[in-house]
Motif scaffolding. Structure first.
Motif, PDB file in Angstrom:
ATOM      1  N   SER A   1       0.839  -1.179   0.000  1.00  0.00           N
ATOM      2  CA  SER A   1       0.000   0.000   0.000  1.00  0.00           C
ATOM      3  C   SER A   1       0.884   1.242   0.000  1.00  0.00           C
ATOM      4  O   SER A   1       2.030   1.237   0.436  1.00  0.00           O
ATOM      5  CB  SER A   1      -0.898   0.009   1.229  1.00  0.00           C
ATOM      6  N   SER A   2       0.311   2.328  -0.510  1.00  0.00           N
ATOM      7  CA  SER A   2       1.049   3.576  -0.547  1.00  0.00           C
ATOM      8  C   SER A   2       1.369   4.044   0.854  1.00  0.00           C
ATOM      9  O   SER A   2       0.614   3.819   1.804  1.00  0.00           O
ATOM     10  CB  SER A   2       0.210   4.641  -1.267  1.00  0.00           C
ATOM     11  N   SER A   3       2.480   4.731   1.012  1.00  0.00           N
ATOM     12  CA  SER A   3       2.865   5.241   2.326  1.00  0.00           C
ATOM     13  C   SER A   3       2.284   6.617   2.574  1.00  0.00           C
ATOM     14  O   SER A   3       2.638   7.288   3.524  1.00  0.00           O
ATOM     15  CB  SER A   3       4.402   5.286   2.436  1.00  0.00           C
ATOM     16  N   SER A   4       1.383   7.032   1.715  1.00  0.00           N
ATOM     17  CA  SER A   4       0.751   8.342   1.863  1.00  0.00           C
ATOM     18  C   SER A   4       0.092   8.460   3.223  1.00  0.00           C
ATOM     19  O   SER A   4      -0.488   7.522   3.755  1.00  0.00           O
ATOM     20  CB  SER A   4      -0.296   8.545   0.764  1.00  0.00           C
ATOM     21  N   SER A   6      -2.422  10.306   3.769  1.00  0.00           N
ATOM     22  CA  SER A   6      -3.819  10.658   3.572  1.00  0.00           C
ATOM     23  C   SER A   6      -4.721   9.637   4.263  1.00  0.00           C
ATOM     24  O   SER A   6      -4.608   8.436   4.055  1.00  0.00           O
ATOM     25  CB  SER A   6      -4.142  10.703   2.076  1.00  0.00           C
ATOM     26  N   SER A   7      -5.617  10.124   5.080  1.00  0.00           N
ATOM     27  CA  SER A   7      -6.515   9.224   5.801  1.00  0.00           C
ATOM     28  C   SER A   7      -7.391   8.434   4.846  1.00  0.00           C
ATOM     29  O   SER A   7      -7.627   7.242   5.050  1.00  0.00           O
ATOM     30  CB  SER A   7      -7.393  10.028   6.761  1.00  0.00           C
ATOM     31  N   SER A   8      -7.881   9.094   3.795  1.00  0.00           N
ATOM     32  CA  SER A   8      -8.760   8.392   2.864  1.00  0.00           C
ATOM     33  C   SER A   8      -8.004   7.312   2.112  1.00  0.00           C
ATOM     34  O   SER A   8      -8.528   6.220   1.866  1.00  0.00           O
ATOM     35  CB  SER A   8      -9.387   9.384   1.878  1.00  0.00           C
ATOM     36  N   THR A   9      -6.751   7.578   1.770  1.00  0.00           N
ATOM     37  CA  THR A   9      -5.944   6.569   1.078  1.00  0.00           C
ATOM     38  C   THR A   9      -5.680   5.377   1.994  1.00  0.00           C
ATOM     39  O   THR A   9      -5.787   4.216   1.579  1.00  0.00           O
ATOM     40  CB  THR A   9      -4.602   7.175   0.626  1.00  0.00           C
ATOM     41  N   LEU A  10      -5.353   5.667   3.258  1.00  0.00           N
ATOM     42  CA  LEU A  10      -5.107   4.606   4.217  1.00  0.00           C
ATOM     43  C   LEU A  10      -6.372   3.784   4.443  1.00  0.00           C
ATOM     44  O   LEU A  10      -6.326   2.553   4.490  1.00  0.00           O
ATOM     45  CB  LEU A  10      -4.618   5.207   5.531  1.00  0.00           C
ATOM     46  N   LEU A  11      -7.505   4.466   4.559  1.00  0.00           N
ATOM     47  CA  LEU A  11      -8.764   3.760   4.786  1.00  0.00           C
ATOM     48  C   LEU A  11      -9.106   2.868   3.604  1.00  0.00           C
ATOM     49  O   LEU A  11      -9.519   1.712   3.777  1.00  0.00           O
ATOM     50  CB  LEU A  11      -9.885   4.772   5.025  1.00  0.00           C
ATOM     51  N   ASP A  12      -8.917   3.371   2.392  1.00  0.00           N
ATOM     52  CA  ASP A  12      -9.177   2.552   1.204  1.00  0.00           C
ATOM     53  C   ASP A  12      -8.265   1.332   1.181  1.00  0.00           C
ATOM     54  O   ASP A  12      -8.683   0.231   0.806  1.00  0.00           O
ATOM     55  CB  ASP A  12      -8.976   3.379  -0.070  1.00  0.00           C
ATOM     56  N   ASP A  55      -3.258  13.044  13.439  1.00  0.00           N
ATOM     57  CA  ASP A  55      -3.515  13.338  12.031  1.00  0.00           C
ATOM     58  C   ASP A  55      -5.016  13.229  11.790  1.00  0.00           C
ATOM     59  O   ASP A  55      -5.811  13.350  12.703  1.00  0.00           O
ATOM     60  CB  ASP A  55      -2.719  12.357  11.162  1.00  0.00           C
ATOM     61  N   GLY A  56      -5.396  12.935  10.574  1.00  0.00           N
ATOM     62  CA  GLY A  56      -6.806  12.909  10.228  1.00  0.00           C
ATOM     63  C   GLY A  56      -7.547  11.680  10.680  1.00  0.00           C
ATOM     64  O   GLY A  56      -8.778  11.659  10.681  1.00  0.00           O
ATOM     65  N   PHE A  57      -6.826  10.608  11.055  1.00  0.00           N
ATOM     66  CA  PHE A  57      -7.504   9.361  11.399  1.00  0.00           C
ATOM     67  C   PHE A  57      -8.200   9.480  12.748  1.00  0.00           C
ATOM     68  O   PHE A  57      -9.390   9.258  12.866  1.00  0.00           O
ATOM     69  CB  PHE A  57      -6.497   8.204  11.398  1.00  0.00           C
TER      70      PHE A  57
END
Length: 300
Positions: A1-4, A6-12, A55-57
């Motif tokens: 998975s990407s190391s971004s 971004s909360s939405s990226t992590l959630l996806d 962060d955003g999470f």
């Protein structure tokens, strides 16, 4: 998975993982616990909790976010059972060494000293004095009562107050219904036992009174989901109001908002509205803090 970050990226990413990839690290963590020199306070029963990542999470504790008005503001139902703590007392020997079940006075003191500052232990014990000194289960019931109040009832009250302060209607309940089965005989209205009467678990609906409680309790939830109010339109003062699709007339009393004198609905065979008794120790618990910033040494 990407190391971004971004909360939405992590959630996806997390949602896209198969279950075994999510659970394997958990299994490995449990296997490695025996080698740890320190443990979280409730390990191994609750070996971890939500992580505030800044962060955003999860930027802050949920209650802090609610108090700041940073939550999904919708009308909500919150509640507890009359015996929330009973099912947790038998597992305390897994958390604190030299504690037994049924709980002894010495064991209760050890558990409290494990969680709370020394200065608060005697204050807590004074709030839950012995009631039947010759009853071998008296201390076990004291332990269950303080778990109920500290962990569940009073934390729920804080969330109810925060919701109402944000301008959102909040509706409180206490589930206090004598259902059938071995679990009730052992633990009473234990933690989450009310859910079978919210969702209509057929195994729990054995008697006419079980069906009645289910239809009343589930009806409140259904009306809240459809209209934002657990009460039917006629129960809210408009006898001529029509019911939206999927909303039936309320078979129970009008459920007042929690902001109305700390009111809550007792879910039992009779359903009644009460104020404050369920929360009578919460002002005390608001002055007590668990130990912070320290892990516990291994218990064995």
């Amino acid at each position: 998975s990407s190391s971004s970050s971004s909360s939405s990226t992590l959630l996806d990413c997390v949602r896209g993982l198969p279950a075994h990839k999510l659970l394997n690290p958990v299994h490995k963590w449990f296997k490695s616990q025996a080698q740890w020199k320190v443990h979280p306070p409730l390990a191994p029963v609750l070996p971890w909790g939500p992580v505030v990542d800044g962060d955003g999470f999860l930027p802050k504790r949920p209650l802090e976010l609610m108090r700041a008005g940073k939550w999904n503001k919708v009308p909500t139902i919150m509640g507890t059972t009359s015996a929330e703590g009973t099912i947790f007392v038998p597992i305390t020997p897994l958390i604190v060494n030299h504690v037994t079940y049924p709980m002894t006075k010495g064991g209760l003191h050890k558990v409290l000293a494990h969680i709370f500052e020394d200065r608060d232990v005697q204050r807590i014990l004074a709030q839950y004095p012995p009631r039947h000194k010759l009853d071998p289960l008296d201390t076990t019931r004291r332990a269950a009562a303080l778990i109920r109040d500290y962990v569940f009832t009073c934390s729920t009250r804080r969330a109810l107050v925060a919701a109402e302060a944000s301008g959102m209607p909040a509706f409180a309940y206490e589930f206090d219904f004598a259902f059938e089965g071995l679990m009730y005989k052992l633990f009473g209205d234990y933690h989450a036992s009310e859910l079978q009467f919210v969702f209509g678990d057929k195994a729990a609906l054995k008697r006419p009174e079980d069906e009645a409680v289910f239809h009343a309790f589930a009806g409140y939830y259904r009306r809240l989901a459809v209209t934002g109010n657990p009460n039917a339109p006629s129960a809210s003062g408009n006898a001529n109001a029509t019911h939206p699709a999927g909303v039936d007339a309320s078979p129970g009393p009008t459920w007042p908002r929690f902001s109305d004198k700390g009111s809550y609905l007792v879910i039992d065979a009779h359903e009644r509205v009460q104020t404050m008794p369920m929360y009578d120790r919460c002002d005390f618990w608001d002055t007590v803090k668990a130990r912070q910033g320290e892990a516990r040494r291994t218990l064995h």
